[in-house]
Design a protein around this motif. Structure first.
Motif, PDB file in Angstrom:
ATOM      1  N   TRP A  32       2.882   2.837  -3.324  1.00 45.89           N
ATOM      2  CA  TRP A  32       4.201   2.832  -4.386  1.00 45.89           C
ATOM      3  C   TRP A  32       4.887   3.705  -4.520  1.00 45.89           C
ATOM      4  O   TRP A  32       5.120   4.133  -5.545  1.00 45.89           O
TER       5      TRP A  32
ATOM      6  N   CYS B 253       3.327   1.481   3.226  1.00 46.14           N
ATOM      7  CA  CYS B 253       4.262   2.432   2.947  1.00 46.14           C
ATOM      8  C   CYS B 253       4.091   3.529   2.564  1.00 46.14           C
ATOM      9  O   CYS B 253       4.542   4.345   1.399  1.00 46.14           O
ATOM     10  N   VAL B 254       3.010   4.316   3.073  1.00 49.49           N
ATOM     11  CA  VAL B 254       2.303   5.451   2.738  1.00 49.49           C
ATOM     12  C   VAL B 254       3.428   6.622   3.518  1.00 49.49           C
ATOM     13  O   VAL B 254       4.023   6.226   4.486  1.00 49.49           O
TER      14      VAL B 254
ATOM     15  N   SER C 209       6.385   2.345   6.914  1.00 47.10           N
ATOM     16  CA  SER C 209       6.564   3.763   7.113  1.00 47.10           C
ATOM     17  C   SER C 209       6.935   3.968   8.343  1.00 47.10           C
ATOM     18  O   SER C 209       6.892   3.155   9.499  1.00 47.10           O
ATOM     19  N   THR C 210       7.745   4.956   8.431  1.00 43.93           N
ATOM     20  CA  THR C 210       8.535   5.591   9.795  1.00 43.93           C
ATOM     21  C   THR C 210       7.465   6.169  10.714  1.00 43.93           C
ATOM     22  O   THR C 210       6.709   7.235  10.444  1.00 43.93           O
TER      23      THR C 210
ATOM     24  N   ASP D 184      -2.001   2.245  -4.718  1.00 45.45           N
ATOM     25  CA  ASP D 184      -1.541   3.483  -4.330  1.00 45.45           C
ATOM     26  C   ASP D 184      -2.606   4.451  -4.794  1.00 45.45           C
ATOM     27  O   ASP D 184      -3.047   4.478  -5.918  1.00 45.45           O
ATOM     28  N   LYS D 185      -3.042   5.479  -3.884  1.00 42.02           N
ATOM     29  CA  LYS D 185      -4.005   6.442  -3.893  1.00 42.02           C
ATOM     30  C   LYS D 185      -3.789   7.434  -5.271  1.00 42.02           C
ATOM     31  O   LYS D 185      -4.612   7.648  -5.908  1.00 42.02           O
ATOM     32  N   GLN D 186      -2.552   7.571  -5.445  1.00 44.01           N
ATOM     33  CA  GLN D 186      -2.103   8.607  -6.309  1.00 44.01           C
ATOM     34  C   GLN D 186      -1.913   8.352  -7.778  1.00 44.01           C
ATOM     35  O   GLN D 186      -1.493   8.946  -8.434  1.00 44.01           O
TER      36      GLN D 186
ATOM     37  N   ILE E 100       0.908  -1.050  -0.034  1.00 46.78           N
ATOM     38  CA  ILE E 100      -0.139  -0.193  -0.084  1.00 46.78           C
ATOM     39  C   ILE E 100       1.121   1.207  -0.093  1.00 46.78           C
ATOM     40  O   ILE E 100       1.532   1.621   0.841  1.00 46.78           O
TER      41      ILE E 100
HETATM   42  N1  LIG Z   1      12.342   7.517   1.161  1.00 39.65           N
HETATM   43  C1  LIG Z   1      13.344   6.882   2.079  1.00 39.65           C
HETATM   44  O1  LIG Z   1      14.531   7.056   1.707  1.00 39.65           O
HETATM   45  C2  LIG Z   1      12.771   6.556   3.265  1.00 39.65           C
HETATM   46  C3  LIG Z   1      13.342   5.550   3.945  1.00 39.65           C
HETATM   47  C4  LIG Z   1      13.085   4.706   4.965  1.00 39.65           C
HETATM   48  C5  LIG Z   1      11.781   5.049   5.508  1.00 39.65           C
HETATM   49  N2  LIG Z   1      10.852   5.980   4.720  1.00 39.65           N
HETATM   50  C6  LIG Z   1       9.512   6.199   5.140  1.00 39.65           C
HETATM   51  O2  LIG Z   1       8.678   5.431   4.359  1.00 39.65           O
HETATM   52  C7  LIG Z   1       7.538   6.018   4.321  1.00 39.65           C
HETATM   53  C8  LIG Z   1       7.186   6.278   2.916  1.00 39.65           C
HETATM   54  O3  LIG Z   1       8.297   7.015   2.279  1.00 39.65           O
HETATM   55  P1  LIG Z   1       8.518   7.250   0.687  1.00 39.65           P
HETATM   56  O4  LIG Z   1       9.662   7.670   0.485  1.00 39.65           O
HETATM   57  O5  LIG Z   1       8.253   5.722   0.188  1.00 39.65           O
HETATM   58  O6  LIG Z   1       7.104   8.075   0.290  1.00 39.65           O
HETATM   59  P2  LIG Z   1       6.790   8.336  -1.176  1.00 39.65           P
HETATM   60  O7  LIG Z   1       6.117   9.812  -1.174  1.00 39.65           O
HETATM   61  O8  LIG Z   1       7.904   8.245  -2.098  1.00 39.65           O
HETATM   62  O9  LIG Z   1       5.485   7.437  -1.629  1.00 39.65           O
HETATM   63  C9  LIG Z   1       4.345   7.225  -0.857  1.00 39.65           C
HETATM   64  C10 LIG Z   1       3.405   6.619  -1.922  1.00 39.65           C
HETATM   65  O10 LIG Z   1       2.164   6.446  -1.199  1.00 39.65           O
HETATM   66  C11 LIG Z   1       1.078   6.953  -1.866  1.00 39.65           C
HETATM   67  N3  LIG Z   1       0.085   7.300  -1.075  1.00 39.65           N
HETATM   68  C12 LIG Z   1      -0.273   8.518  -0.391  1.00 39.65           C
HETATM   69  N4  LIG Z   1      -1.399   8.325   0.288  1.00 39.65           N
HETATM   70  C13 LIG Z   1      -2.017   7.005   0.202  1.00 39.65           C
HETATM   71  C14 LIG Z   1      -3.145   6.241   0.719  1.00 39.65           C
HETATM   72  N5  LIG Z   1      -3.993   7.098   1.629  1.00 39.65           N
HETATM   73  N6  LIG Z   1      -3.159   5.223   0.060  1.00 39.65           N
HETATM   74  C15 LIG Z   1      -2.252   4.551  -0.829  1.00 39.65           C
HETATM   75  N7  LIG Z   1      -1.292   5.456  -1.019  1.00 39.65           N
HETATM   76  C16 LIG Z   1      -0.969   6.336  -0.913  1.00 39.65           C
HETATM   77  C17 LIG Z   1       1.620   7.942  -2.685  1.00 39.65           C
HETATM   78  O11 LIG Z   1       0.765   8.429  -3.584  1.00 39.65           O
HETATM   79  C18 LIG Z   1       3.025   7.668  -2.939  1.00 39.65           C
HETATM   80  O12 LIG Z   1       3.081   6.977  -4.074  1.00 39.65           O
HETATM   81  C19 LIG Z   1       7.472   7.241   5.061  1.00 39.65           C
HETATM   82  O13 LIG Z   1       6.953   7.021   6.319  1.00 39.65           O
HETATM   83  C20 LIG Z   1       9.074   7.504   5.222  1.00 39.65           C
HETATM   84  O14 LIG Z   1       9.502   8.289   6.233  1.00 39.65           O
HETATM   85  C21 LIG Z   1      11.413   6.449   3.610  1.00 39.65           C
END
Ligand SMILES: NC(=O)c1ccc[n+]([C@@H]2O[C@H](COP(=O)([O-])OP(=O)(O)OC[C@H]3O[C@@H](n4cnc5c(N)ncnc54)[C@H](O)[C@@H]3O)[C@@H](O)[C@H]2O)c1
Length: 282
Positions: A8, A53-54, A92-93, A31-33, A6
Motif C-alpha cells: 500500500w 505493488c511492492v 511493480s516495475t 501491506d507488510k509494514q 499487496i
Molecule cells: N512511485 C512511482 O512513481 C512509481 C511509478 C510506477 C511504478 N513504480 C513501481 O511500483 C513499485 C512500488 O513502488 P511504490 O512507489 O508504490 O513503492 P512504496 O515504497 O511507496 O510502496 C511499497 C509498499 O510495499 C510495502 N511492502 C514492502 N514489502 C512488502 C511485502 N513483502 N508484502 C507486502 N507489502 C510490502 C511497503 O511497506 C510499502 O508500503 C516499484 O516497483 C516501483 O518501481 C513506482
C-alpha cells in the motif's frame, strides 16, 4: 469486482483508490509494514484480481535491481491462487523475464503484468488520467478480463495495449529510460544555450511544441536540480543496464547517459529512499 492490493505505497494506493472510484469494486489491502487488518492469504482469498505493488529497489552498489520482494510475494500468492480463476497481476516495475519465470514456476496461477506510469508527486490523479493501459497476459482471456476491470473506471476511448508479459515489462523500462534520456540531452542543450547566448526557455517551448518530442525538457527540473530526481528514473536505468550487461547486449548509449548523469547530478535523493535503494544480499 473484488480487488486485492499487496503493498500500500504510491502505486498500491493509487491503484486501490482509483479502481475503488467505481463503488462496485471492493478493495482488500495487505501491506507488510503498515497495519493491515487482513493477512496476505485473506486478501488473496477474497479477491478475483491481485495487484502486486511492492518495491523493486536498486542495489546500493548500482549493479542492478532487486526482484526479491516481488518473488517473495509471488510464492505466497501462488499457494492460494493456484488452480483458481484468480488473476495475479505484477504492477511493480520488474525486469523483463520475471513474470514469465512465475508462469513457469507456478503454472496453476493466471499471471499478468500491468506496468504503472504514474508520477509520485501526482500519483492518484495520474493513475486516473493515464494515456494508455498496458497489459501483459499469459492468455488472451486473462488480458481481456483485466481490460474489463479497467473499463469499470476509465473512459471508453482509452487505448489498451495487450501483449505478452515480457513485452509489458520492457514497455515500462523503455518509457522511463526514453524520458530520462530526454532530460539529460535537454541539460546539455541548456548549458550550450548559455554559451551561445540563446534563450533556453524560448528554445525549449518551441522544441516541445513538436509532438514527436513532447515534454521533459525543462531545466532545471521540478526539484530545482539538473538531471532527473526521485527514485524511479535512476533505478529503472540501473536495472536495465544491469540486465543488458548480464545478457551481453550493447547499451553503451544509455550507459553514457548514466555516467553523464552522475557527473552533473549533485542531489542523489534516491540514496535516502529505503524502498528504492538497498544493500545487495550476498
Ligand atoms: N512511485 C512511482 O512513481 C512509481 C511509478 C510506477 C511504478 N513504480 C513501481 O511500483 C513499485 C512500488 O513502488 P511504490 O512507489 O508504490 O513503492 P512504496 O515504497 O511507496 O510502496 C511499497 C509498499 O510495499 C510495502 N511492502 C514492502 N514489502 C512488502 C511485502 N513483502 N508484502 C507486502 N507489502 C510490502 C511497503 O511497506 C510499502 O508500503 C516499484 O516497483 C516501483 O518501481 C513506482
Amino acid at each position: 469486482m473484488n480487488i486485492g492490493i499487496i503493498g500500500w505505497g504510491f502505486v498500491g494506493q493509487a491503484t486501490g483508490k482509483g479502481l475503488g472510484t467505481n463503488k462496485k469494486n471492493k478493495i482488500f489491502v495487505y501491506d507488510k509494514q503498515r497495519t493491515s487488518p487482513l493477512t496476505l492469504e485473506e486478501v488473496v482469498k477474497a479477491s478475483e484480481f491481485i495487484f502486486i505493488c511492492v518495491p523493486t529497489p536498486m542495489h546500493s552498489d548500482y549493479s542492478g535491481m532487486s526482484m526479491a520482494i516481488v518473488e517473495e510475494v509471488a510464492v505466497q500468492i501462488a499457494k492460494v491462487a493456484g488452480g483458481t480463476d484468480k488473476i495475479a497481476i505484477v504492477k511493480s516495475t520488474v525486469l523483463p523475464g520475471l513474470t514469465q519465470s512465475f508462469i513457469k514456476k507456478y503454472p496453476k496461477v493466471n499471471w499478468a503484468m500491468n506496468p504503472e506510469f504514474l508520477t509520485q508527486n501526482n500519483a492518484n490523479k495520474d493513475f486516473l488520467n493515464t494515456a494508455r493501459t498496458v497489459i501483459g497476459a499469459s492468455s488472451k482471456e486473462v488480458g481481456e478480463k483485466i481490460k474489463k476491470l479497467y473499463q469499470t473506471i476509465y473512459p471508453k476511448n482509452l487505448p489498451y495495449y495487450i501483449m505478452d508479459v515480457t513485452s509489458a515489462e520492457l514497455t515500462k523500462y523503455m518509457s522511463n529510460n526514453m524520458l530520462a534520456a530526454k532530460v539529460l540531452i535537454a541539460d546539455e542543450f541548456y548549458f550550450l544555450a548559455k554559451k551561445v547566448g540563446a534563450n533556453y526557455e524560448d528554445v525549449r517551448k518551441a522544441v516541445e511544441a513538436d509532438p514527436r518530442i513532447g515534454t521533459h525538457l525543462r531545466v532545471p527540473g521540478p526539484d530545482g536540480d539538473v538531471g532527473f530526481g526521485g527514485a524511479c528514473f535512476p533505478k529503472d536505468m540501473i536495472g536495465i543496464l544491469g540486465l543488458a550487461r548480464k545478457l551481453k547486449v550493447d547499451m553503451s548509449a544509455l550507459s553514457a547517459i548514466w555516467q553523464k548523469y552522475l557527473k552533473i547530478r549533485k542531489n542523489r535523493d534516491w540514496e535516502h529512499m529505503a524502498s528504492a535503494f538497498r544493500e545487495k544480499k550476498k
